[in-house]
Design an enzyme around this catalytic site. Structure first.
Site, PDB file in Angstrom:
ATOM      1  N   ASN A   9       0.868  -1.186   0.000  1.00  0.00           N
ATOM      2  CA  ASN A   9       0.000   0.000   0.000  1.00  0.00           C
ATOM      3  C   ASN A   9       0.903   1.234   0.000  1.00  0.00           C
ATOM      4  OD1 ASN A   9      -1.800   2.042   0.539  1.00  0.00           O
ATOM      5  ND2 ASN A   9      -2.325   1.354   2.605  1.00  0.00           N
ATOM      6  N   LYS A  11       0.128   4.265  -0.269  1.00  0.00           N
ATOM      7  CA  LYS A  11      -0.536   5.460   0.290  1.00  0.00           C
ATOM      8  C   LYS A  11      -0.282   6.662  -0.639  1.00  0.00           C
ATOM      9  CE  LYS A  11      -0.184   3.323   4.762  1.00  0.00           C
ATOM     10  NZ  LYS A  11      -0.180   3.446   6.208  1.00  0.00           N
ATOM     11  N   HIS A 100      -9.647   1.241   4.995  1.00  0.00           N
ATOM     12  CA  HIS A 100      -8.380   1.484   5.682  1.00  0.00           C
ATOM     13  C   HIS A 100      -8.612   2.457   6.837  1.00  0.00           C
ATOM     14  CE1 HIS A 100      -4.292   2.662   6.567  1.00  0.00           C
ATOM     15  NE2 HIS A 100      -3.902   1.575   5.928  1.00  0.00           N
ATOM     16  N   GLU A 102      -6.957   4.836   7.958  1.00  0.00           N
ATOM     17  CA  GLU A 102      -6.672   6.248   7.666  1.00  0.00           C
ATOM     18  C   GLU A 102      -7.876   6.906   7.000  1.00  0.00           C
ATOM     19  OE1 GLU A 102      -2.969   5.608   5.607  1.00  0.00           O
ATOM     20  OE2 GLU A 102      -1.990   5.141   7.511  1.00  0.00           O
ATOM     21  N   GLU A 172      -5.641  -4.912  10.868  1.00  0.00           N
ATOM     22  CA  GLU A 172      -4.645  -3.870  11.069  1.00  0.00           C
ATOM     23  C   GLU A 172      -4.958  -3.100  12.342  1.00  0.00           C
ATOM     24  OE1 GLU A 172      -2.530  -2.595   7.240  1.00  0.00           O
ATOM     25  OE2 GLU A 172      -4.381  -1.463   7.322  1.00  0.00           O
ATOM     26  N   GLY A 178       2.157   2.376  10.844  1.00  0.00           N
ATOM     27  CA  GLY A 178       3.108   3.481  10.676  1.00  0.00           C
ATOM     28  C   GLY A 178       3.851   3.865  11.937  1.00  0.00           C
ATOM     29  N   SER A 214       3.124  -1.990  10.552  1.00  0.00           N
ATOM     30  CA  SER A 214       4.570  -2.037  10.782  1.00  0.00           C
ATOM     31  C   SER A 214       5.202  -3.384  10.428  1.00  0.00           C
ATOM     32  CB  SER A 214       4.891  -1.643  12.231  1.00  0.00           C
ATOM     33  OG  SER A 214       4.483  -0.306  12.467  1.00  0.00           O
TER      34      SER A 214
HETATM   35  P1  PGA Z   1       2.615   0.381   7.747  1.00  0.00           P
HETATM   36  O1  PGA Z   1       1.169   0.596   7.082  1.00  0.00           O
HETATM   37  O2  PGA Z   1       3.166  -0.911   7.177  1.00  0.00           O
HETATM   38  O3  PGA Z   1       3.409   1.577   7.309  1.00  0.00           O
HETATM   39  O4  PGA Z   1       2.422   0.298   9.199  1.00  0.00           O
HETATM   40  C1  PGA Z   1       0.291  -0.477   6.900  1.00  0.00           C
HETATM   41  C2  PGA Z   1      -0.999   0.014   6.306  1.00  0.00           C
HETATM   42  O5  PGA Z   1      -1.407   1.131   6.605  1.00  0.00           O
HETATM   43  O6  PGA Z   1      -1.649  -0.687   5.522  1.00  0.00           O
END
Ligand code: PGA
Length: 257
Positions: A9, A11, A100, A102, A172, A178, A214
């Site tokens: 992903n 982003k 997601h 976010e 998640e 992140g 992460s």
């Molecule tokens: P990350 O993000 O691996 O940077 O923690 C995962 C995600 O948001 O799908």
């Protein structure tokens, strides 16, 4: 042998290999993709909308699939700034991330809306990667399993069992995204087992369940070895050619273990 799903992903970022100045690293990554796909693993890259065609060209011939980070629930109409599932399918997309955290946080997406998006994706032949997960407060209050069960329930009530058969869930935990602090293997096993149980109770028997939050080159082996983990949704580490290659290598290794 296990078959893993590794989803990158990007982003709102441009990944390293899109404009790579390092042909050797890029070649190694593409060879790893080809090897993984050849062994039955599914690799999906989800760039921003504007980089989709470019990414499709970069991975051409490797069998890597193209995914979107979002879609609308209608196929056309007066929805400024949105992209529809039929448009994505036309571009060669076969996967789409929905729900997601976010977007739940920044675009106030609700479970009902996410269900509508998943349904629209499925109706257009796209496989949704449905993200669920608890916040740090919810975990502290011991509500993790309740939260993820409710998220599955709401989406199930919109899409129904038969439709969800073509979906993938990504667990998640919001606090692990992140932050560099992934969930522990115990926390992952516990949540994945609960998700598996919740899906089975609703007649969805073998839903692949990915872990995200992460995931890195350092912890991928450990995470992918967990019993109910079918793959990883990778954010930050998917932007680096070396780290992402290493995660795909982990999948190849763990499948043979
Ligand atoms: P990350 O993000 O691996 O940077 O923690 C995962 C995600 O948001 O799908």
């Amino acid at each position: 042998m296990r078959h893993y799903f590794i989803v990158g992903n990007h982003k709102m970022n441009v990944s390293e290999f899109e404009n790579s100045q390092e042909p050797e690293l890029k070649k190694r990554l593409l060879n790893t993709f080809t090897k993984a796909v050849g062994e039955g693993h599914t690799i999906v890259l989800c760039p921003t909308f504007v980089r989709m065609e470019h990414i499709a060209d970069v991975v051409d011939g490797t069998g890597v699939a193209l995914g979107s980070q979002n879609c609308h629930w209608e196929n056309s109409g007066a929805y400024t700034g949105e992209v529809s599932p039929s448009m994505l399918a036309e571009m060669g997309c076969t996967w789409v991330i929905v729900g997601h955290s976010e977007r739940r946080r920044d675009q106030c997406e609700t479970d009902e809306l996410i269900g509508k998006k998943a349904l629209a994706a499925l109706t257009n032949g796209l496989r949704p990667i449905i993200c669920i997960g608890e916040s740090v407060e919810q975990r502290k209050r011991g509500k993790t399993i309740d939260v993820i069960s409710k998220q599955i329930d709401s989406i199930h009530s919109v899409c129904g069992r038969l439709m969800l058969d073509a979906s993938v869930i990504a667990y998640e935990p919001v606090w692990a995204i992140g932050t560099g602090i992934s969930a522990t293997t115990e926390q992952i096993e516990e949540a994945h087992l609960a998700i598996r149980k919740c899906c089975r109770e609703r007649g969805i028997l073998d839903m692949p369940i990915l872990y995200g939050g992460s995931v890195s080159a350092d912890n991928a082996d450990e995470i992918l070895s967990c019993q109910h983990v079918s793959g990883a949704l990778v954010g930050g580490a998917s932007l680096s050619m070396e780290y992402f290659r290493s995660i795909v290598e982990s999948a190849i290794r763990c499948a043979h273990a």
